[in-house]
Scaffold this motif. Structure first.
Motif, mmCIF file in Angstrom:
data_model
loop_
_atom_site.group_PDB
_atom_site.id
_atom_site.type_symbol
_atom_site.label_atom_id
_atom_site.label_comp_id
_atom_site.label_asym_id
_atom_site.label_seq_id
_atom_site.Cartn_x
_atom_site.Cartn_y
_atom_site.Cartn_z
ATOM 1 N N SER A 4 0.826 -1.217 0.000
ATOM 2 C CA SER A 4 0.000 0.000 0.000
ATOM 3 C C SER A 4 0.857 1.263 0.000
ATOM 4 C CB SER A 4 -0.923 0.004 1.224
ATOM 5 O OG SER A 4 -0.167 -0.011 2.423
ATOM 6 N N ARG A 11 -4.310 3.882 1.920
ATOM 7 C CA ARG A 11 -5.173 2.952 2.641
ATOM 8 C C ARG A 11 -4.301 2.042 3.497
ATOM 9 N NH1 ARG A 11 -10.440 1.218 0.212
ATOM 10 N NH2 ARG A 11 -10.995 2.710 -1.404
ATOM 11 N N TYR A 15 -8.757 -1.209 5.192
ATOM 12 C CA TYR A 15 -9.496 -0.698 4.031
ATOM 13 C C TYR A 15 -9.114 -1.410 2.742
ATOM 14 C CZ TYR A 15 -10.089 2.921 7.524
ATOM 15 O OH TYR A 15 -10.364 3.585 8.692
ATOM 16 N N TYR A 161 -8.400 -0.994 -6.822
ATOM 17 C CA TYR A 161 -7.705 -0.008 -5.994
ATOM 18 C C TYR A 161 -6.755 0.899 -6.777
ATOM 19 C CZ TYR A 161 -9.400 -2.765 -2.030
ATOM 20 O OH TYR A 161 -10.191 -3.406 -1.120
ATOM 21 N N PRO A 303 -8.197 0.922 12.391
ATOM 22 C CA PRO A 303 -8.923 1.875 11.544
ATOM 23 C C PRO A 303 -9.655 2.923 12.374
ATOM 24 C CG PRO A 303 -10.039 -0.255 11.605
ATOM 25 C CD PRO A 303 -8.703 -0.455 12.244
ATOM 26 N N LEU A 308 -13.553 8.904 9.374
ATOM 27 C CA LEU A 308 -14.343 8.753 8.156
ATOM 28 C C LEU A 308 -15.728 9.373 8.309
ATOM 29 C CD1 LEU A 308 -13.493 5.126 6.970
ATOM 30 C CD2 LEU A 308 -12.972 7.258 5.792
ATOM 31 N N ASP A 327 -16.400 6.691 -2.304
ATOM 32 C CA ASP A 327 -15.158 6.199 -1.727
ATOM 33 C C ASP A 327 -15.255 6.119 -0.203
ATOM 34 O OD1 ASP A 327 -12.202 5.564 -2.065
ATOM 35 O OD2 ASP A 327 -12.086 7.274 -0.706
ATOM 36 N N GLU A 330 -17.587 3.245 0.709
ATOM 37 C CA GLU A 330 -16.916 1.957 0.500
ATOM 38 C C GLU A 330 -15.945 1.648 1.628
ATOM 39 O OE1 GLU A 330 -13.613 -0.581 -0.571
ATOM 40 O OE2 GLU A 330 -13.451 1.604 -0.610
ATOM 41 N N ARG A 331 -15.219 2.630 2.093
ATOM 42 C CA ARG A 331 -14.262 2.409 3.183
ATOM 43 C C ARG A 331 -14.988 2.039 4.480
ATOM 44 N NH1 ARG A 331 -8.828 5.359 2.440
ATOM 45 N NH2 ARG A 331 -8.820 5.918 0.237
ATOM 46 N N SER A 334 -16.682 -1.469 4.020
ATOM 47 C CA SER A 334 -15.705 -2.548 3.932
ATOM 48 C C SER A 334 -15.117 -2.899 5.297
ATOM 49 C CB SER A 334 -14.576 -2.169 2.964
ATOM 50 O OG SER A 334 -15.058 -2.095 1.640
ATOM 51 N N VAL A 335 -15.034 -1.920 6.189
ATOM 52 C CA VAL A 335 -14.510 -2.184 7.530
ATOM 53 C C VAL A 335 -15.572 -2.837 8.404
ATOM 54 C CG1 VAL A 335 -13.682 -1.143 9.672
ATOM 55 C CG2 VAL A 335 -12.747 -0.391 7.489
#
Length: 477
Positions: A4, A11, A15, A161, A303, A308, A327, A330-331, A334-335
């Motif tokens: 990453s 990220r 994430y 990504y 995280p 966020l 975005d 999604e973050r 996804s967590v």
């Protein structure tokens, strides 16, 4: 340096769907067969069939006396450095079946009563029954056997990504289950100054194998042996002062041994015990590593979902910021929905590209709300539509999402928007859609997302999602 960081993804591990590997060494996690077999998706079935095909081929060749070809197949399991999973300290190097230990592994397999008696059924059995085979070797073997589908997964994740792909990279050996041979070709893969990279889903890695021979011996075989010796009143039976009798595990291990050879000898006499052990592992598969466990392994911060949420609240409504909104959503999703939902696809095309879905997740839940959902409704995938609207969502948005559903893809989705002025009216529309058998839509706004985030953080990362259950109840009551 992690992947990453190398590709400046901005990220951290939480994430990302794949393991954020260090490029100059290995991460002490492993790809294990039991985790793969626990997958219920079509992709999981594909991975399992690859593993089973290879191992059954090798065992068949050994039983037929074709040891030369069996050895050649095993020798192709030489571990590449592109996976970066394992115990290596310093430069990544594996402990695969095909490295310098190939001869000893082949020799152990061909001479083992476990192989010739039919006890061995899959790759993970070797950890119980074959001397010298452990977690790192099996993980490396799994990575190599699954190289072909993992390359496809890597390509999908790179597109998702924004990781650049290098064309015409040598694939390494690819197992062909139909032809039962290894093949090589040139493929698109991410490359770094450390070499090419093949990514592995984080939902599939563990810190140890599910099968442990000492666990199997101590808690499954030895109790059966104790009962047998008591029934037969053998010389190992001790009579205590209170008149009760016992046979100690220590006495049994002193008589029969406590290594894998002893395990094999006793399992040949009691094969049903191994079946019980396998069944127990199927019924209670090991859990994916949590965000906290991954953070600890990788020495990174957990995280920060509150950050966020702050970004979400400060984001202006409107078409200009729609991509940023998607975005952030999604973050967050996804967590909090990991490990139930994984393998996301953004702007997933269906109907030959005529329709797109903002985000599509594979439902791999093994407990909680999404597991229950998959048991009772068509939900192999969960679809997410993001609307950065400053106006009330209505029938057109509901119809748009329901038009993405199908019996094979799934009929459950989430419509996420900035605010819902009349939630009662919107849910009546969603109920109408459900009653018309056009699918089930859970509508959420910014306030609902905040509730879900705090529910997740306050419930030790529980996958029960009381708010989602509450909204689902409105759809089906």
């Amino acid at each position: 340096m992690r992947l990453s960081e190398y590709f400046v993804l901005n990220r951290t591990q939480a994430y990302l769907d794949f393991v954020d590997i260090p490029l100059n060494t290995d991460l002490a996690v492993f790809l294990v067969p039991n985790a793969i077999k626990s997958l219920d998706s079509s992709w999981g079935n594909e991975l399992s069939s690859f593993l089973q095909s290879f191992f059954e081929t090798v065992l068949r060749l050994i039983k037929n006396g074709d040891n030369h070809r069996a050895k050649r197949l095993l020798a192709s399991l030489s571990e590449g450095n592109e996976f970066h999973l394992g115990y290596s300290v310093g430069k990544s190097r594996g402990h695969g079946f095909g490295d310098e230990s190939a001869d000893s592994v082949w020799d152990a397999l061909t001479k083992s009563k476990a192989a010739t008696s039919g006890l061995l059924q899959d790759l993970e059995d070797t950890a119980l029954l074959i001397h010298g085979i452990g977690t790192d070797m099996i993980s490396d073997a799994v990575c190599n056997i699954l190289r072909r589908p993992l390359i496809k997964y890597t390509q999908d994740m790179c597109r998702y990504y924004g990781i650049p792909l290098t064309q015409n990279v040598e694939s390494g050996p690819l197992w062909n289950p139909k032809k039962e041979v290894w093949e090589t070709t040139f493929v698109d893969l991410p490359t770094t100054s450390y070499g090419k990279v093949i990514l592995v889903p984080k939902v599939l890695v563990r810190t140890r194998l599910s099968y442990q021979y000492d666990e199997y011996y101590r808690y499954y075989l030895l109790p059966q042996m104790q009962s047998e010796h008591l029934r037969n009143q053998s010389s190992l039976v001790e009579t205590l002062k209170n008149g009760s009798q016992r046979v100690t595990k220590k006495a049994l291990m002193e008589k029969y041994g406590k290594d894998k050879l002893a395990v094999v000898e006793q399992t040949i006499l009691k094969p049903y015990v191994l079946d019980e052990y396998r069944d127990a592992k199927v019924e209670s598969p090991s859990s994916p590593l949590s965000h906290e466990q991954l953070s600890e392994l990788e020495h990174i911060e957990k995280p920060d979902l509150n950050l966020l949420l702050d970004q979400l609240k400060s984001l202006p409504v409107g078409r200009e910021t729609a991509e940023q909104y998607e975005d952030i959503i999604e973050r967050i999703v996804s967590v909090i929905l990991y490990p139930s939902l994984c393998n996301p696809t953004k702007q997933h095309k269906i109907h030959d590209g005529r329709k797109r879905i903002d985000i599509t997740y594979v439902n791999e839940a093994k407990g909680g709300f999404f597991y229950w959902l998959a048991m009772h409704y068509s939900a192999p995938h969960i679809f997410v539509e993001c609307k950065n609207y400053g106006k009330e969502v209505a029938n057109p948005e509901i119809d748009q999402l329901s038009g993405r559903f199908s019996p094979s893809r799934g009929k459950v989705g989430m419509l996420i928007c900035r605010s819902i002025e009349n939630k009662e009216l919107l849910y009546r529309r969603c109920v109408d859609t459900a009653k018309d058998e056009r699918g089930f839509i859970i509508a959420l706004d910014d306030a609902d997302l905040e509730v879900l985030v705090h529910e997740y953080m306050d419930s030790a990362n529980s996958q029960d999602f009381n708010l989602l259950r509450q909204y689902w109840k409105q759809l089906v009551d």
